[in-house]
Design a protein around this motif. Structure first.
Motif, PDB file in Angstrom:
ATOM      1  N   MET A  57       0.817  -1.204   0.000  1.00 12.96           N
ATOM      2  CA  MET A  57       0.000   0.000   0.000  1.00 12.96           C
ATOM      3  C   MET A  57       0.857   1.263   0.000  1.00 12.96           C
ATOM      4  N   LEU A  58       1.972   1.246   0.682  1.00 13.52           N
ATOM      5  CA  LEU A  58       2.889   2.396   0.646  1.00 13.52           C
ATOM      6  C   LEU A  58       3.410   2.603  -0.775  1.00 13.52           C
ATOM      7  N   GLY A  59       3.682   1.501  -1.466  1.00 15.22           N
ATOM      8  CA  GLY A  59       4.129   1.607  -2.855  1.00 15.22           C
ATOM      9  C   GLY A  59       3.078   2.222  -3.749  1.00 15.22           C
ATOM     10  N   LYS A  60       1.819   1.800  -3.580  1.00 20.03           N
ATOM     11  CA  LYS A  60       0.727   2.347  -4.386  1.00 20.03           C
ATOM     12  C   LYS A  60       0.480   3.826  -4.082  1.00 20.03           C
ATOM     13  N   ALA A  61       0.847   4.247  -2.877  1.00 18.91           N
ATOM     14  CA  ALA A  61       0.659   5.644  -2.478  1.00 18.91           C
ATOM     15  C   ALA A  61       1.837   6.522  -2.866  1.00 18.91           C
ATOM     16  N   GLY A  62       2.785   5.959  -3.621  1.00 19.74           N
ATOM     17  CA  GLY A  62       3.944   6.743  -4.049  1.00 19.74           C
ATOM     18  C   GLY A  62       4.972   6.930  -2.951  1.00 19.74           C
ATOM     19  N   LEU A  63       4.970   6.033  -1.959  1.00 22.24           N
ATOM     20  CA  LEU A  63       5.867   6.186  -0.817  1.00 22.24           C
ATOM     21  C   LEU A  63       6.910   5.075  -0.751  1.00 22.24           C
ATOM     22  N   LYS A  64       7.090   4.378  -1.851  1.00 24.51           N
ATOM     23  CA  LYS A  64       8.127   3.345  -1.903  1.00 24.51           C
ATOM     24  C   LYS A  64       9.493   4.007  -1.701  1.00 24.51           C
ATOM     25  N   GLY A  65      10.276   3.440  -0.824  1.00 29.56           N
ATOM     26  CA  GLY A  65      11.579   4.015  -0.500  1.00 29.56           C
ATOM     27  C   GLY A  65      11.576   4.887   0.741  1.00 29.56           C
ATOM     28  N   TYR A  66      10.377   5.172   1.260  1.00 36.77           N
ATOM     29  CA  TYR A  66      10.264   6.002   2.467  1.00 36.77           C
ATOM     30  C   TYR A  66       9.921   5.168   3.702  1.00 36.77           C
ATOM     31  N   GLU A  67       9.905   3.855   3.565  1.00 37.85           N
ATOM     32  CA  GLU A  67       9.454   2.982   4.657  1.00 37.85           C
ATOM     33  C   GLU A  67      10.242   3.201   5.946  1.00 37.85           C
ATOM     34  N   LYS A  68      11.545   3.465   5.832  1.00 42.09           N
ATOM     35  CA  LYS A  68      12.377   3.617   7.027  1.00 42.09           C
ATOM     36  C   LYS A  68      12.622   5.073   7.396  1.00 42.09           C
ATOM     37  N   HIS A  69      11.957   5.984   6.669  1.00 41.87           N
ATOM     38  CA  HIS A  69      12.053   7.399   7.017  1.00 41.87           C
ATOM     39  C   HIS A  69      11.160   7.701   8.222  1.00 41.87           C
ATOM     40  N   TYR A  70      11.307   8.918   8.750  1.00 46.65           N
ATOM     41  CA  TYR A  70      10.500   9.369   9.872  1.00 46.65           C
ATOM     42  C   TYR A  70       9.587  10.508   9.417  1.00 46.65           C
ATOM     43  N   PRO A  71       8.489  10.745  10.137  1.00 49.00           N
ATOM     44  CA  PRO A  71       7.502  11.738   9.677  1.00 49.00           C
ATOM     45  C   PRO A  71       8.075  13.108   9.345  1.00 49.00           C
ATOM     46  N   HIS A  72       9.076  13.579  10.079  1.00 49.51           N
ATOM     47  CA  HIS A  72       9.602  14.924   9.816  1.00 49.51           C
ATOM     48  C   HIS A  72      10.305  15.022   8.465  1.00 49.51           C
TER      49      HIS A  72
END
Length: 246
Positions: free
Chosen positions: A111-126
């Motif tokens: 779902m993160l991939g479909k939302a265009g957030l692939k590669g951000y899994e280990k990032h933090y909200p800021h």
């Protein structure tokens, strides 16, 4: 299944009555927006549905079972993204599942991939933009086991272009997963663009004054926003709300 039945809800804070005899039904997979004057009690209604508050009168049923005063029956997304700054993006979206005792990382990553957030899994909200944070928050809602999602003005803090992008993204995800959604907004265009039905609340003490069944076919398009029919519906809803805002 996720049919919601709101039956004659009323609540007062001290001597002030906030909601008065609120009654409506949300069918399975339906997208309903709730409009009304500022301070009319829309967020209070969500707090009742979520079991945070207990009504003075009335009941709330989900799939025929009473959930009045019970927490954990719905998924709730507030105006702010409410992400935990010390958790990674992946851990944030899995929070609802963890509370329910399970953790499906494969589905979360998909779902993160479909939302265009692939590669951000280990990032933090800021490290994410406002729109990206809202996507993370909504994915967390979708991954939670509850079938009903209450969204309280989730896009109000976004700029116009990001907001429209998020509306389209929300529709695409909702059409795929078909959760029942209750959506609070002050934006008539947004309500018309997203919803199957729109409920207009009066000022305090709030009650459901009018229901609009949105006639526009899905999928919705940007061209629809500039049509004469869309403008007419916007004017009709504006007039309905204005009489309770004076």
């Amino acid at each position: 299944m996720s049919k919601l039945e709101i039956n004659h809800l009323s609540i007062s804070f001290g001597s002030q009555k906030i909601l008065d005899d609120i009654t409506f039904t949300a069918e399975e997979g339906e997208f309903i927006s709730i409009l009304g004057p500022s301070g009319s009690g829309k967020s209070t209604l969500f707090n009742l549905i979520g079991g945070i508050l207990i009504p003075d009168e009335g009941s709330i049923l989900l799939d025929g079972k009473e959930i009045t005063g019970k927490r954990g029956s719905i998924s709730y997304m507030p105006q702010s993204h409410a992400l935990m700054p010390w958790r990674t993006i992946l851990d944030n979206v899995l929070l609802g599942q963890e509370i329910a005792g399970k953790r499906d990382e494969k589905k979360a990553l998909e779902m993160l991939g479909k939302a265009g957030l692939k590669g951000y899994e280990k990032h933090y909200p800021h490290e994410l933009s406002g729109g990206m944070k809202q996507r993370v928050s909504f994915i967390r809602s979708l991954l939670s086991p509850q079938s009903l999602i209450c969204l309280d003005e989730p896009f109000s803090a976004l700029d116009e272009f990001t907001r429209f992008e998020m509306q389209n993204w929300l529709l695409s995800v909702w059409q795929q997963y078909k959760r029942t959604i209750l959506f609070i907004t002050h934006n008539i265009d947004e309500a018309l663009y997203l919803s199957d039905r729109i409920l207009v609340l009066s000022n305090k003490p709030a009650s459901v004054q009018k229901e609009f069944i949105v006639p526009f076919k899905r999928p919705r398009t940007e061209e629809m926003l500039y049509s004469a029919e869309f403008l007419k519906w916007k004017q009709d809803i504006y007039r309905e709300i204005k009489q309770y805002s004076l």
